[in-house]
Design a protein around this motif. Sequence first.
Motif, mmCIF file in Angstrom:
data_model
loop_
_atom_site.group_PDB
_atom_site.id
_atom_site.type_symbol
_atom_site.label_atom_id
_atom_site.label_comp_id
_atom_site.label_asym_id
_atom_site.label_seq_id
_atom_site.Cartn_x
_atom_site.Cartn_y
_atom_site.Cartn_z
ATOM 1 N N LEU A 165 18.969 -26.172 -35.057
ATOM 2 C CA LEU A 165 18.855 -25.458 -35.756
ATOM 3 C C LEU A 165 17.904 -24.298 -36.270
ATOM 4 O O LEU A 165 18.472 -23.463 -36.711
ATOM 5 C CB LEU A 165 19.574 -26.074 -36.732
ATOM 6 N N TYR A 166 16.686 -25.033 -36.493
ATOM 7 C CA TYR A 166 16.278 -24.527 -36.730
ATOM 8 C C TYR A 166 15.032 -23.447 -35.961
ATOM 9 O O TYR A 166 14.579 -22.026 -36.601
ATOM 10 C CB TYR A 166 14.796 -25.493 -37.497
ATOM 11 N N THR A 167 15.111 -23.584 -34.519
ATOM 12 C CA THR A 167 14.201 -22.723 -33.484
ATOM 13 C C THR A 167 15.390 -22.059 -32.757
ATOM 14 O O THR A 167 14.572 -20.790 -31.812
ATOM 15 C CB THR A 167 13.438 -24.038 -32.123
ATOM 16 N N MET A 168 17.094 -22.236 -33.239
ATOM 17 C CA MET A 168 17.566 -21.595 -32.129
ATOM 18 C C MET A 168 18.343 -20.724 -32.896
ATOM 19 O O MET A 168 19.496 -19.492 -32.996
ATOM 20 C CB MET A 168 18.289 -22.167 -31.083
ATOM 21 N N GLY A 169 19.104 -20.877 -34.454
ATOM 22 C CA GLY A 169 20.001 -20.032 -35.385
ATOM 23 C C GLY A 169 20.764 -20.028 -34.778
ATOM 24 O O GLY A 169 21.519 -19.736 -35.573
ATOM 25 N N LEU A 170 22.028 -21.178 -34.564
ATOM 26 C CA LEU A 170 23.179 -21.800 -34.296
ATOM 27 C C LEU A 170 23.532 -22.457 -35.494
ATOM 28 O O LEU A 170 23.318 -22.364 -36.327
ATOM 29 C CB LEU A 170 23.118 -22.989 -33.522
ATOM 30 N N ARG A 171 24.788 -21.250 -35.305
ATOM 31 C CA ARG A 171 25.883 -21.818 -36.807
ATOM 32 C C ARG A 171 26.700 -23.124 -36.099
ATOM 33 O O ARG A 171 26.040 -24.753 -34.979
ATOM 34 C CB ARG A 171 27.268 -20.904 -36.253
ATOM 35 N N ILE A 172 26.446 -24.180 -37.647
ATOM 36 C CA ILE A 172 27.102 -25.508 -36.419
ATOM 37 C C ILE A 172 28.902 -25.583 -35.865
ATOM 38 O O ILE A 172 27.964 -27.326 -34.756
ATOM 39 C CB ILE A 172 27.370 -26.262 -38.256
ATOM 40 N N SER A 173 29.174 -25.208 -35.779
ATOM 41 C CA SER A 173 29.830 -24.441 -34.778
ATOM 42 C C SER A 173 29.388 -24.514 -33.473
ATOM 43 O O SER A 173 30.212 -25.285 -33.136
ATOM 44 C CB SER A 173 31.665 -23.947 -35.303
ATOM 45 N N GLU A 174 28.193 -23.814 -33.258
ATOM 46 C CA GLU A 174 28.275 -23.656 -31.826
ATOM 47 C C GLU A 174 27.113 -24.151 -31.722
ATOM 48 O O GLU A 174 27.210 -25.232 -30.287
ATOM 49 C CB GLU A 174 26.884 -22.801 -32.175
ATOM 50 N N LEU A 175 26.858 -25.767 -32.682
ATOM 51 C CA LEU A 175 25.580 -27.053 -31.909
ATOM 52 C C LEU A 175 26.735 -27.610 -32.017
ATOM 53 O O LEU A 175 27.088 -28.313 -30.729
ATOM 54 C CB LEU A 175 24.436 -27.034 -33.174
#
Length: 278
Positions: free
Chosen positions: A131-141
């Motif tokens: 999340l911190y190094t790729m900036g994903l949304r939680i839904s994307e993760l």
Amino acid sequence: MKKLIAKQKEKFLEHLTSYKGYSNLTVKTYKEALDEALEIIEIVKEGKHILFNLMPYRIHISELKSKTISKKLSAIRSFSDYLNESGIKVVLKADESVKVAKTLPKPIAHKHIIEALQHADLQEKLIITILYTMGLRISELSHLELKDIDSQWIRVIGKGSKQRDIPVLETTRKLLQEYLEIFSPKKFLFEKNGEKLSENSLRYIINKVFARISLKVTPHQLRHSYATSLLNGGAPIVDVSELLGHSSMATTQIYTKLGSALKKQNYDKAHPLCGVKQ
């Protein structure tokens, strides 16, 4: 390109005097606004038209009063209209109104994220790091599948089924490799009993990790930390917008509302007159 625009600017100012009948003071105001803007606006030749990307300039003047901003942008629009009427096709980008949320999620300081990672197990560490190094949304993760991951890039399916590729940092790659060897997921990166971990399960894990250092952190704050870190580090806003999966750079602009001092500092460093005494 710059010579052409500069020449047309002088013709435009003459047009304001000769044909529009504007006063010398008004023309001076237009000139000052255009001189400033054309140093910062990204001007690119695209096919049969010239693109004026206003976003860098809008960021540059974002701290001014709304009335002042409106006047400066109006001067650019008038110049653009003149160019189009003169047969020089110009398209303005990021000219739309920008809606900013009333409250913005605060980014988490890097030192706090590092501290939290020191108190996390392998799975927790990977969730927070991605999340911190790729900036994903939680839904994307939650929906991230193994087939979309390789050693250098991950392919993310975002809002509206829009795809984007995000580079994998070396530290993230090593952590990811270790996780895959130990957990051996089948389809999704994060699974439980053969099913992908839900968004709520991922949120709970993140909350639990940061609670160990007495912080309350949401997944979106980590995405916000990613965006602000890139922008404050000098990354072009167009690149950050693509990495975040935003449909418009106007959306990305909300991430520039924090760290105004650093933002100005980065533009000062980028400008060729940096350090030159006037």
